[in-house]
Design a protein around this motif. Structure first.
Motif, short mmCIF file in Angstrom:
data_model
loop_
_atom_site.label_atom_id
_atom_site.label_comp_id
_atom_site.label_asym_id
_atom_site.label_seq_id
_atom_site.Cartn_x
_atom_site.Cartn_y
_atom_site.Cartn_z
N VAL A 20 0.88 -1.24 -0.05
CA VAL A 20 -0.01 -0.05 0.11
C VAL A 20 0.93 1.45 -0.10
O VAL A 20 1.76 1.35 0.94
N TYR A 21 0.67 2.23 -0.97
CA TYR A 21 1.43 3.32 -1.19
C TYR A 21 0.26 4.41 -0.86
O TYR A 21 -0.76 4.70 -1.55
N ILE A 22 0.93 5.10 0.14
CA ILE A 22 -0.01 6.22 0.78
C ILE A 22 0.50 7.58 0.36
O ILE A 22 1.44 8.05 0.61
N ASP A 23 -0.34 8.49 -0.15
CA ASP A 23 -0.29 9.76 -0.27
C ASP A 23 -1.15 10.63 0.68
O ASP A 23 -2.06 10.77 0.67
N VAL A 24 -0.42 11.47 1.41
CA VAL A 24 -1.04 12.15 2.69
C VAL A 24 -1.21 13.67 1.97
O VAL A 24 0.09 14.18 1.78
N TRP A 25 -2.06 14.36 1.72
CA TRP A 25 -2.12 15.54 1.02
C TRP A 25 -3.33 16.39 1.49
O TRP A 25 -3.97 15.92 2.19
N ALA A 26 -3.55 17.62 0.61
CA ALA A 26 -4.69 18.41 0.68
C ALA A 26 -4.85 19.18 -0.48
O ALA A 26 -3.93 19.41 -1.33
N PRO B 34 3.34 17.20 1.04
CA PRO B 34 3.01 15.68 1.00
C PRO B 34 3.70 14.92 1.75
O PRO B 34 5.13 15.05 1.89
N ARG B 35 3.26 13.71 2.36
CA ARG B 35 4.28 12.86 2.82
C ARG B 35 3.61 11.46 2.34
O ARG B 35 2.30 11.20 2.12
N PHE B 36 4.52 10.67 1.72
CA PHE B 36 4.24 9.27 1.24
C PHE B 36 4.67 8.19 2.09
O PHE B 36 5.90 8.36 2.77
N ILE B 37 3.91 7.19 2.19
CA ILE B 37 4.25 5.99 3.26
C ILE B 37 4.19 4.76 2.39
O ILE B 37 2.98 4.45 1.49
N LEU B 38 5.04 3.74 2.61
CA LEU B 38 4.70 2.43 1.98
C LEU B 38 4.80 1.46 2.92
O LEU B 38 5.40 1.25 3.89
N SER C 246 8.41 7.26 5.42
CA SER C 246 8.45 8.45 4.49
C SER C 246 9.38 8.38 3.26
O SER C 246 10.36 8.31 2.99
N ALA C 247 8.41 7.54 2.26
CA ALA C 247 9.10 6.98 1.13
C ALA C 247 9.12 8.05 -0.06
O ALA C 247 8.54 9.34 0.06
N PRO C 248 9.75 7.79 -1.00
CA PRO C 248 10.17 8.95 -2.17
C PRO C 248 8.75 9.03 -2.76
O PRO C 248 7.79 8.53 -2.86
N ARG C 249 8.74 10.42 -3.40
CA ARG C 249 7.60 11.03 -4.06
C ARG C 249 7.59 10.28 -5.50
O ARG C 249 8.50 9.56 -5.82
N PRO C 250 6.45 10.43 -6.02
CA PRO C 250 6.02 9.64 -7.01
C PRO C 250 6.92 10.25 -8.17
O PRO C 250 7.25 9.67 -9.18
N SER C 251 7.40 11.47 -8.19
CA SER C 251 8.23 12.00 -9.00
C SER C 251 9.81 11.68 -9.16
O SER C 251 10.52 12.12 -10.03
N LYS D 272 13.64 7.35 -7.43
CA LYS D 272 14.15 6.28 -6.43
C LYS D 272 12.97 5.59 -5.84
O LYS D 272 13.23 4.49 -5.51
N LEU D 273 11.70 5.82 -6.31
CA LEU D 273 10.54 5.25 -5.87
C LEU D 273 10.40 3.90 -6.80
O LEU D 273 10.08 2.99 -6.21
N LYS D 274 10.58 4.15 -8.08
CA LYS D 274 10.59 2.86 -9.08
C LYS D 274 11.54 1.81 -8.63
O LYS D 274 11.45 0.70 -8.57
N GLU D 275 12.82 2.53 -8.17
CA GLU D 275 13.87 1.91 -7.89
C GLU D 275 13.57 0.79 -6.64
O GLU D 275 13.85 -0.41 -6.43
N LEU D 276 12.68 1.52 -5.89
CA LEU D 276 12.44 0.77 -4.47
C LEU D 276 11.27 -0.39 -4.92
O LEU D 276 11.38 -1.42 -4.36
#
Length: 342
Positions: free
Chosen positions: A220-226, A309-313, A324-329, A332-336
């Motif tokens: 589950v990849y979570i994006d905390v945003w507003a 934004p905060r991203f969680i995996l 505190s996972a890498p951002r979609p942009s 490093k996220l795809k590498e993870l």
């Protein structure tokens, strides 16, 4: 002869008079692959919208107080220095925004420095700080401060407004970044591998409710945003592309809105309406839920979210892979994802 002498004297006096300095800025330029039909020049006290023609060219005059302004092209922004009397021409390609900004004409020296300054800072701050220990992080930021101070001091003849601003903002900028990454390091040390905090029956944009427990079995990849958060919205295109690319993979994308009444006129109903409107307008995919108490919800507080934004995996068993996972942009996220065989 006397008349001729008088005439020559008058001509001499006229020729020696200084040409009046214009009390406005002439700003022109060309944008390749423009993001909008207009650009905005703004500061806290000033704002002007300038039309961009179909071929990407623009030109206008601005009467300003000498200082630093924000240049916004509808997609990205940059800092520009304006001073009445300038005749400034800029060019840029939106496909490589920061890398291609260049200036010619009067005022170009100050503005080319700002463009170079931005790239230099970006390069030095583009490091995997979160994987460092606190001692290495501190030493790295001291080296960055030394490099940037040397860079600033190597430039001569710049307007004092620019040099003063660069000098004053350096320490706060670096301290803010270091504090952010130090918190990430501590957060990772404390939370990685442990069971994730959960949310229960959060309102879903489709009218149902969603609980985190129901999503077990997949990453589950979570994006905390507003909706009001500009950096959050800047990640939307990359997040949508990511969701599309990994649609059939072993991962679920969840966006948790922390919109609350404080930023929506004191009304929870308006906060929810604004959230639903953006979900619809942006055609946001994945699981779209709203935190019932905004920043004060237990899930948000348990993850120590103090900036978005905060991203969680989270892994399929419900344990934290990265709080505190890498951002979609971030590549490093795809590498993870690849390292986890997602």
């Amino acid at each position: 002869m006397k008349k001729i002498f008088i005439a020559i004297g008058a001509l001499t006096m006229f020729a020696c008079q200084e040409t009046p300095k214009k009390d406005y800025v002439t700003l022109s330029g060309k944008i390749t692959d423009q993001n909008s039909d207009s650009i905005i020049i703004r500061s806290r006290k000033y704002s002007k919208t300038i039309k961009v023609n179909a071929d990407g060219t623009f030109s206008d005059t601005l009467k300003v107080e000498a200082g630093l302004y924000n240049f916004y092209d509808g997609g990205e922004s940059s800092t520009i220095f304006l001073k009445n009397g300038y005749d400034l021409n800029m060019s840029l390609d939106t496909k490589a925004f920061d890398e291609t900004i260049a200036y010619t004409g009067e005022g170009s020296e100050n503005n080319n420095f700002l463009a170079e300054k931005s790239l230099t800072e970006e390069k030095l701050l583009d490091q995997d700080f979160s994987s460092m220990d606190l001692e290495t992080l501190d030493a790295t930021f001291k080296n960055i401060e030394t490099e940037l101070t040397t860079f600033y001091n190597s430039k001569q003849g710049l307007d004092s407004i620019i040099t003063t601003s660069a000098s004053k903002s350096l320490s706060p900028m670096l301290e803010g970044n270091k504090k952010y990454y130090a918190n990430n390091i501590i957060l990772k040390q404390e939370m990685t591998g442990k069971p994730s905090p959960v949310f229960v029956d959060y309102a879903n944009a489709d009218g149902s409710t969603t609980s985190l427990e129901s999503l077990k079995g997949k990453y589950v990849y979570i994006d905390v945003w507003a909706t009001w958060c500009a950096p959050c919205k800047a990640e939307i295109p990359a997040l949508k592309a990511l969701e599309k690319e990994y649609h059939d993979k072993n991962i679920t994308f969840v966006s948790v809105s922390v919109d609350d009444d404080r930023t929506h006129g004191g009304s929870w109903d308006k906060a929810k309406a604004d959230w639903l409107a953006m979900v619809t307008e942006e055609k946001l995919g994945g699981v779209q839920v709203m935190s019932p108490e905004g920043w004060q919800s237990d899930f948000v507080r348990d993850y120590k979210v103090n900036g978005i934004p905060r991203f969680i995996l989270i892994d399929p068993a419900g344990n934290i892979v990265d709080p505190s996972a890498p951002r979609p942009s971030d590549s490093k996220l795809k590498e993870l994802f690849t390292s986890l065989s997602i």
